[in-house]
Design an enzyme around this catalytic site. Structure first.
Site, PDB file in Angstrom:
ATOM      1  N   ASP A  60       0.860  -1.232   0.051  1.00 41.79           N
ATOM      2  CA  ASP A  60       0.140   0.034  -0.058  1.00 41.79           C
ATOM      3  C   ASP A  60       0.693   1.038  -0.029  1.00 41.79           C
ATOM      4  O   ASP A  60       2.227   1.251   0.187  1.00 41.79           O
ATOM      5  CB  ASP A  60      -0.795  -0.002   1.099  1.00 41.79           C
ATOM      6  CG  ASP A  60      -0.261  -0.157   2.463  1.00 41.79           C
ATOM      7  OD1 ASP A  60       1.038   0.110   2.400  1.00 41.79           O
ATOM      8  OD2 ASP A  60      -0.966  -0.263   3.452  1.00 41.79           O
ATOM      9  N   ASP A 233      -8.105  -7.524   0.457  1.00 37.15           N
ATOM     10  CA  ASP A 233      -7.326  -7.791   1.557  1.00 37.15           C
ATOM     11  C   ASP A 233      -7.859  -7.442   2.812  1.00 37.15           C
ATOM     12  O   ASP A 233      -8.817  -6.636   2.825  1.00 37.15           O
ATOM     13  CB  ASP A 233      -5.904  -6.744   1.399  1.00 37.15           C
ATOM     14  CG  ASP A 233      -6.539  -5.221   1.912  1.00 37.15           C
ATOM     15  OD1 ASP A 233      -6.835  -4.731   1.197  1.00 37.15           O
ATOM     16  OD2 ASP A 233      -5.982  -5.146   3.126  1.00 37.15           O
ATOM     17  N   CYS A 271     -12.490 -30.314   6.716  1.00 38.91           N
ATOM     18  CA  CYS A 271     -11.610 -29.134   6.388  1.00 38.91           C
ATOM     19  C   CYS A 271     -10.074 -30.014   6.168  1.00 38.91           C
ATOM     20  O   CYS A 271      -9.645 -30.500   6.807  1.00 38.91           O
ATOM     21  CB  CYS A 271     -11.221 -28.034   7.419  1.00 38.91           C
ATOM     22  SG  CYS A 271     -10.064 -27.033   6.964  1.00 38.91           S
ATOM     23  N   CYS A 273      -7.040 -28.448   5.974  1.00 36.20           N
ATOM     24  CA  CYS A 273      -6.029 -27.897   6.453  1.00 36.20           C
ATOM     25  C   CYS A 273      -5.125 -28.643   7.396  1.00 36.20           C
ATOM     26  O   CYS A 273      -5.746 -29.615   8.300  1.00 36.20           O
ATOM     27  CB  CYS A 273      -6.280 -26.455   7.207  1.00 36.20           C
ATOM     28  SG  CYS A 273      -6.901 -26.490   8.899  1.00 36.20           S
ATOM     29  N   CYS A 276      -6.828 -28.947  11.010  1.00 36.81           N
ATOM     30  CA  CYS A 276      -7.983 -29.756  10.890  1.00 36.81           C
ATOM     31  C   CYS A 276      -7.685 -31.267  10.749  1.00 36.81           C
ATOM     32  O   CYS A 276      -8.383 -32.164  11.380  1.00 36.81           O
ATOM     33  CB  CYS A 276      -9.062 -29.133  10.166  1.00 36.81           C
ATOM     34  SG  CYS A 276      -9.767 -27.883  10.474  1.00 36.81           S
ATOM     35  N   HIS A 302      -5.746 -22.443   9.755  1.00 38.05           N
ATOM     36  CA  HIS A 302      -7.098 -22.822   9.562  1.00 38.05           C
ATOM     37  C   HIS A 302      -7.767 -21.448   8.896  1.00 38.05           C
ATOM     38  O   HIS A 302      -8.428 -21.817   7.750  1.00 38.05           O
ATOM     39  CB  HIS A 302      -7.825 -23.298  10.769  1.00 38.05           C
ATOM     40  CG  HIS A 302      -9.258 -23.390  10.487  1.00 38.05           C
ATOM     41  ND1 HIS A 302      -9.897 -24.642   9.640  1.00 38.05           N
ATOM     42  CD2 HIS A 302     -10.393 -22.569  10.716  1.00 38.05           C
ATOM     43  CE1 HIS A 302     -11.046 -24.275   9.661  1.00 38.05           C
ATOM     44  NE2 HIS A 302     -11.512 -23.187   9.988  1.00 38.05           N
TER      45      HIS A 302
END
Ligand SMILES: [Zn+2]
Length: 371
Positions: A60, A233, A271, A273, A276, A302
Site C-alpha cells: 500500500d 485484502d 477441512c 488444512c 483440522c 485454519h
C-alpha cells in the site's frame, strides 16, 4: 491477499502460505519505511528476497496508516507530515515519496497515495478530499521510474455517487494498471458500503483489476464479487485467528468457549488444512487458554485456509457461470451460534469492525475510522 504487515504474515512461513494456496500477499509500506527502512530492504535485494516470498506482492502507499496510527498528522496539498508511532521522529510523505519507497521495496503492485475521506464527511469536504487524491494520483503516475510494477489508482469520493463517478472517470483518463475502491469500511454501515460498491465497481474499466481495500468477511467478499470486484485484502482471518475466533462454514467459532473443552472433532470436519487434519478443538482450546505460541500458528493456518478455499470456490463458480447460485447457497449457511447479536444476514458477523471503530489499529489496511 493475506496481510503481511511487517513483511511477514504473522505466525506463518512463506511455505505455509504456499501450501494453503496463497498467490499474492500484501505488505504495509508505512511500517517497512519506518522499520527497517525501505533503503535497507533495497540494499538487501528488495522485499521479495528480504521476506523469502517469490510470488506476487502488493504494497500500500502508507497513507492510510499515517492517518490511522498517528494523532498528529498535517495534511497539505504537498503531502502528509507525521510523527513516527515508534519513536516520535518526524517524517513527510508526498506522492513522489510514496512511489519512491514502493519502488525501492519492489512489490509487483504498488498503490497511489490517497487521502482517505473520513466518515461522515459533507459533500464539500469529500469533494476537496477527492481533488487532493486526484492531484496526488497524477503526481504518483508521473513520478514512477520502474515499468515492471503495476501502479493502481484509488477511487475516493466519500459516500457520494457523483463524486465516486468523477473519481472513476478522472483516474481512468490518467490510466492505471488497476483500480482500487478506497474510503470504505471506515465506520459507515454495511448497507451504505455496499451501496457505494455497487454504484462504483461497474463504472471501473472491465479489463483492469478492481480491488476493494480492507474488506471483509467472507460474506462481504461474496457480495462484492457479485458487483464485479476482483481483489481483496483483509486482516480478519489472521487477526481473528490470534484472538481465538475461527471461521467455519457455519459461522464464527470462539475456541475459548467451554463447550469445546472435551471436543475431539476438528474446528471444521472435512477441512483439509493442517490444523483440522491433526488437532481437536479441545487441544486448540487448551493451547489458546495456555497462551501457547502454537495456538496462533494453528488458528492462523485454519482461518487463512478457509478464506483461500472460499476464494477458490468463487473463482470456480465464476468459471462455471453459476456465481449467483453459489452466492445464494453461501448466504444460506447457518448463523454462528456463538456470536450473539451478529446480523443474521452475515454468518461471519463483523465484530471486528465494531471493535475497531475509533480505535487505533496497528495491523491493518482496513476497518478503522480515521482522523
Ligand atoms: Zn481447518
Amino acid at each position: 491477499m493475506p496481510v503481511g504487515t511487517q513483511a511477514t504474515v504473522k505466525a506463518l512461513t512463506p511455505e505455509d502460505l504456499r501450501e494453503m494456496g496463497a498467490e499474492i500477499i500484501l505488505s504495509n509500506t508505512y511500517h517497512l519505511y519506518l522499520r527497517p527502512g525501505h533503503e535497507r530492504i533495497q540494499r538487501l535485494g528488495g522485499l521479495h528476497r528480504f521476506m523469502h516470498w517469490d510470488y506476487p506482492l502488493l504494497t500500500d502507499s502508507g497513507g492510510f496508516q499515517v492517518f490511522s496510527l498517528n494523532a498528529l498528522v498535517k495534511l497539505s496539498a504537498e503531502g502528509v507530515q507525521f510523527q513516527s508511532h515508534i519513536d516520535g521522529s518526524r517524517h513527510g510523505i508526498t506522492p513522489e515519496k510514496a512511489v519512491e519507497i514502493q519502488e525501492a521495496l519492489g512489490a509487483d503492485i504498488i498503490m497511489c497515495l490517497d487521502d482517505c475521506t473520513p466518515y461522515p464527511a459533507s459533500h464539500g469536504r469529500a469533494e476537496r478530499s477527492l481533488e487532493l487524491t486526484l492531484n496526488w494520483s497524477r503526481r504518483c503516475r508521473d513520478s514512477r521510474r520502474r515499468q515492471d510494477q503495476a501502479l493502481f489508482g484509488i477511487v475516493q469520493g466519500g459516500m457520494y455517487p457523483d463524486l465516486r463517478k468523477r473519481s472513476v472517470e478522472a483516474l481512468g483518463e490518467m490510466g492505471f494498471e488497476g483500480y482500487a475502491i478506497g474510503g470504505l469500511s471506515v465506520g459507515e454501515s454495511k448497507e451504505l458500503m455496499f451501496e457505494v460498491v455497487s454504484q462504483t465497481a461497474p463504472l471501473l474499466p472491465s479489463d483492469r483489476p478492481r480491488y476493494l481495500m480492507g474488506v471483509g468477511t467472507p460474506f462481504d467478499i461474496a457480495q462484492a464479487v457479485l458487483q464485479g470486484v476482483d481483489m481483496f485484502d483483509c486482516v480478519l482471518p489472521t487477526r481473528n485467528a490470534r484472538n481465538g475466533t475461527l471461521f467455519t462454514r457455519n459461522g464464527r467459532l470462539v475456541i475459548k468457549n467451554a463447550r469445546h473443552a472435551d471436543e475431539e472433532s476438528p474446528l471444521e470436519p472435512g477441512c483439509s488444512c493442517y490444523t483440522c487434519r491433526n488437532f481437536s478443538r479441545a487441544y486448540l482450546r487448551h493451547l489458546y487458554l495456555a497462551e501457547e505460541i502454537l495456538a496462533m500458528r494453528l488458528n492462523t493456518i485454519h482461518n487463512l485456509h478457509f478464506y483461500l478455499d472460499f476464494m477458490g470456490e468463487i473463482r470456480q463458480a465464476i468459471a462455471e457461470g453459476r456465481l449467483k447460485e453459489w452466492a445464494k447457497s453461501c448466504y444460506a449457511l447457518g448463523n454462528g451460534e456463538e456470536e450473539e447479536g451478529a446480523p443474521p444476514s452475515d454468518p461471519w458477523g463483523s465484530p471486528s469492525r465494531k471493535r475497531m471503530t475509533g480505535k487505533k489499529n496497528r495491523d491493518s489496511t482496513g476497518t478503522v475510522s480515521m482522523k
